[in-house]
Write a protein that holds these residues in place. Structure first.
Motif, mmCIF file in Angstrom:
data_model
loop_
_atom_site.group_PDB
_atom_site.id
_atom_site.type_symbol
_atom_site.label_atom_id
_atom_site.label_comp_id
_atom_site.label_asym_id
_atom_site.label_seq_id
_atom_site.Cartn_x
_atom_site.Cartn_y
_atom_site.Cartn_z
ATOM 1 N N SER A 30 28.685 28.068 47.214
ATOM 2 C CA SER A 30 28.602 26.687 47.680
ATOM 3 C C SER A 30 29.999 26.099 47.882
ATOM 4 N N TRP A 31 30.144 25.268 48.904
ATOM 5 C CA TRP A 31 31.390 24.544 49.107
ATOM 6 C C TRP A 31 31.741 23.713 47.876
ATOM 7 N N PHE A 32 30.740 23.226 47.181
ATOM 8 C CA PHE A 32 30.970 22.327 46.059
ATOM 9 C C PHE A 32 31.471 23.060 44.816
ATOM 10 N N ASP A 33 31.388 24.387 44.820
ATOM 11 C CA ASP A 33 31.896 25.168 43.695
ATOM 12 C C ASP A 33 33.351 25.581 43.871
ATOM 13 N N ALA A 34 33.866 25.493 45.076
ATOM 14 C CA ALA A 34 35.249 25.899 45.336
ATOM 15 C C ALA A 34 36.219 24.829 44.826
ATOM 16 N N PRO A 35 37.451 25.204 44.492
ATOM 17 C CA PRO A 35 38.451 24.194 44.152
ATOM 18 C C PRO A 35 38.573 23.163 45.274
ATOM 19 N N SER B 127 43.126 11.155 29.473
ATOM 20 C CA SER B 127 44.315 10.340 29.273
ATOM 21 C C SER B 127 45.097 10.775 28.051
ATOM 22 N N GLY B 128 45.045 12.055 27.726
ATOM 23 C CA GLY B 128 45.771 12.569 26.579
ATOM 24 C C GLY B 128 47.242 12.729 26.851
ATOM 25 N N THR B 129 47.920 13.463 26.010
ATOM 26 C CA THR B 129 49.369 13.496 26.083
ATOM 27 C C THR B 129 49.961 14.869 26.280
ATOM 28 N N GLY B 130 49.230 15.938 26.242
ATOM 29 C CA GLY B 130 49.910 17.220 26.305
ATOM 30 C C GLY B 130 49.066 18.331 26.866
ATOM 31 N N ARG B 131 49.654 19.557 26.826
ATOM 32 C CA ARG B 131 49.032 20.742 27.393
ATOM 33 C C ARG B 131 48.823 21.791 26.308
ATOM 34 N N ASP B 132 48.749 21.349 25.015
ATOM 35 C CA ASP B 132 48.733 22.318 23.926
ATOM 36 C C ASP B 132 47.479 23.188 23.941
ATOM 37 N N THR B 133 46.421 22.761 24.594
ATOM 38 C CA THR B 133 45.215 23.573 24.670
ATOM 39 C C THR B 133 45.100 24.293 26.006
ATOM 40 N N GLY B 134 46.191 24.383 26.751
ATOM 41 C CA GLY B 134 46.170 25.016 28.055
ATOM 42 C C GLY B 134 45.888 24.005 29.146
ATOM 43 N N PRO B 135 46.095 24.401 30.392
ATOM 44 C CA PRO B 135 45.896 23.463 31.502
ATOM 45 C C PRO B 135 44.432 23.071 31.641
ATOM 46 N N PRO B 136 44.166 21.851 32.087
ATOM 47 C CA PRO B 136 42.788 21.423 32.315
ATOM 48 C C PRO B 136 42.214 22.127 33.531
ATOM 49 N N PRO B 137 40.911 22.011 33.744
ATOM 50 C CA PRO B 137 40.293 22.731 34.859
ATOM 51 C C PRO B 137 40.745 22.218 36.213
ATOM 52 N N VAL B 138 40.712 23.107 37.187
ATOM 53 C CA VAL B 138 40.957 22.724 38.569
ATOM 54 C C VAL B 138 39.816 21.819 39.035
ATOM 55 N N ILE B 139 40.139 20.814 39.819
ATOM 56 C CA ILE B 139 39.126 19.891 40.323
ATOM 57 C C ILE B 139 38.261 20.598 41.361
ATOM 58 N N THR B 140 36.956 20.458 41.218
ATOM 59 C CA THR B 140 35.998 20.937 42.217
ATOM 60 C C THR B 140 35.170 19.747 42.691
ATOM 61 N N CYS B 141 34.214 20.028 43.564
ATOM 62 C CA CYS B 141 33.351 18.975 44.101
ATOM 63 C C CYS B 141 31.982 18.957 43.432
ATOM 64 N N ARG B 142 31.841 19.640 42.314
ATOM 65 C CA ARG B 142 30.522 19.795 41.694
ATOM 66 C C ARG B 142 29.998 18.508 41.061
ATOM 67 N N GLU B 143 30.878 17.724 40.459
ATOM 68 C CA GLU B 143 30.422 16.617 39.622
ATOM 69 C C GLU B 143 29.840 15.476 40.454
ATOM 70 N N PRO B 144 28.561 15.148 40.275
ATOM 71 C CA PRO B 144 27.971 14.017 41.019
ATOM 72 C C PRO B 144 28.725 12.722 40.713
ATOM 73 N N SER C 175 32.398 13.041 46.821
ATOM 74 C CA SER C 175 32.179 12.089 47.912
ATOM 75 C C SER C 175 32.933 12.496 49.166
ATOM 76 N N VAL C 176 34.114 13.078 48.999
ATOM 77 C CA VAL C 176 34.869 13.550 50.157
ATOM 78 C C VAL C 176 34.108 14.664 50.863
ATOM 79 N N MET C 177 33.636 15.636 50.093
ATOM 80 C CA MET C 177 32.979 16.786 50.697
ATOM 81 C C MET C 177 31.603 16.422 51.261
ATOM 82 N N ALA C 178 30.834 15.629 50.536
ATOM 83 C CA ALA C 178 29.446 15.348 50.923
ATOM 84 C C ALA C 178 29.318 14.213 51.933
ATOM 85 N N GLU C 179 30.301 13.307 51.979
ATOM 86 C CA GLU C 179 30.179 12.128 52.829
ATOM 87 C C GLU C 179 31.286 12.053 53.888
#
Length: 419
Positions: A94-99, A8-25, A31-35
């Motif tokens: 793994s499917w869960f490692d892909a964006p 919930s920060g305010t800027g991009r001064d440290t570069g773009p955040p990571p692309v969302i993957t399905c890795r995080e439990p 939940s979309v990929m696994a269920e």
């Protein structure tokens, strides 16, 4: 605790955040990929009398997602060479490692292949058609079409705002021409303004006034609408398009749909036809609107197109040059729904206060996003709005209970296309 999957920060001064993957439990993407995807495979299996070959292919896809690695498309597929390029960084992993965006898109491509959509006796048969048509036959659609009669006598400006709200909320399962909590769309229409200004109930950002300011009556505007879902979302979209044409907000509208079945309910040209016929069969104002929409299609004031990129696994920043040129000629491009929003701003864990205008500066025309929130990605919120949402204790990012209208009308910057 609120839904704080994204920062919930305010800027991009440290570069773009990571692309969302399905890795995080526990994450929405996982939940979309696994269920959801394995469950959808079973729903598709049950919807048609498929043969042993298709059952085996569906079983293999389900097992591959959970236990295996991403496999390339089968030999003989018409777009195999294209996907070999698109997936070269992901095959064998793994499917869960892909964006998340890539994995979702490729899942639907593989599902179509598994049911024989690309060749043989099942070629061209939409595996999601039974679900789409059941919705159109339902009593809720009938009720929502009758609600149009109540709007027929509303002054044009009020009707325009009500129909914009209906189009916005149409991709939430229990809303159409009714806003949140069952109120009519005309009752929930609120003042424009983004950030921490006043908004209609359920809206986290509302640039409605800026949208209409780009389309004053009689301006000769051309509008591109990139559709999302069929059925109870596409019908309000067609009604809104009719209003724009009838009241001079646009001289011409191009409706962009998917070239193939995608994400279950995403609209194709066949779905446009089904929704138009549903409108035409309705009595009263809905039937009159259906007649005008058909006439607009016949005269070319409403055109339907289906570019292949709309089923590509990439953000819009990588759109090919021909699509970029086409959208660049529009007075305004309206993108509908959650997936289009993710592709517009980038499927990353952006701080929610990141500038919407900044992230969409590359887009070749002024752009408006109409979206109910059904995934983690959201930008352009004011700090006070964000703080209130985080304190609510609700999964506001993914539950579909909140929505936004965001507009960017600044000049664009060039970008490069993708295969």
């Amino acid at each position: 605790m609120g839904d704080t999957t994204a920062a919930s920060g305010t800027g991009r001064d440290t570069g773009p955040p990571p692309v969302i993957t399905c890795r995080e439990p526990g994450s929405f993407a996982r939940s979309v990929m696994a269920e959801r995807h394995p469950a959808l495979i079973e729903q598709v299996r049950d919807a048609f009398p498929y043969g042993p070959r298709q059952h085996r292919a569906l079983d293999a896809l389900s097992h591959e997602i959970i236990h295996g690695v991403v496999e390339p498309p089968g030999t003989g597929s018409p777009d195999r060479d294209l996907w070999l390029v698109r997936g070269r960084d992901h095959f064998g992993r793994s499917w869960f490692d892909a964006p998340f965006l890539w994995a979702e898109s490729y899942f639907y491509r593989r599902l179509l292949e598994a049911v024989g959509y690309f060749g043989g006796p099942w070629q061209g048969i939409d595996p999601f058609a039974p679900f789409k048509r059941a919705e159109l036959r339902g009593g809720t659609v009938e009720e929502e079409l009758r609600a149009l009669d109540d709007l027929a006598g509303v002054p044009a400006a009020g009707r325009a705002e009500a129909l914009l709200q209906a189009s916005l909320w149409g991709n939430r399962a229990d809303l159409g021409f009714h806003g949140p909590d069952g109120a009519s769309a005309s009752d929930t229409a609120g003042p424009g303004g983004s950030g921490d200004g006043g908004t209609a109930p359920g809206l986290v950002a509302d640039d409605s006034a800026a949208l209409w300011a780009l389309l004053p009556p009689g301006s000769g505007a051309s509008v591109a609408v990139i559709a999302d879902n069929t059925g109870r979302e596409l019908i309000p979209d067609l009604v809104l398009v009719d209003h724009m044409l009838q009241h001079g907000h646009a001289d011409r509208v191009v409706l962009h749909v998917k070239p193939d079945p995608y994400y279950v309910s995403d609209a194709t040209t066949a779905d446009v036809v089904d929704c138009l016929r549903r409108l035409e069969r309705a009595p009263g104002e809905a039937g009159a609107i259906g007649g005008r929409v058909r006439e607009a299609m016949g005269t070319g004031r409403l055109d339907v197109r289906a570019h292949a990129f709309f089923c590509a696994p990439f953000p819009y920043e990588r759109m090919p040059d021909d699509l970029r040129a086409e959208l660049g000629a529009a007075t305004l491009t309206i993108l509908k729904g959650d997936l289009n929003y993710r592709r517009l701003v980038g499927d990353r864990l952006w701080p929610a206060t990141t500038s919407f205008a900044g992230l969409t500066a590359y887009f070749p025309s002024p752009v408006a996003a109409l979206r109910t929130l059904k995934s983690d990605v959201v930008v352009g919120l004011g700090p006070r709005t964000l703080d209130g949402l985080e304190r609510s204790g609700r999964a506001w990012r993914t539950s579909g209970t909140h929505a936004l209208v965001q507009v960017r009308d600044r000049p664009h910057a060039p970008a490069h296309g993708a295969p």
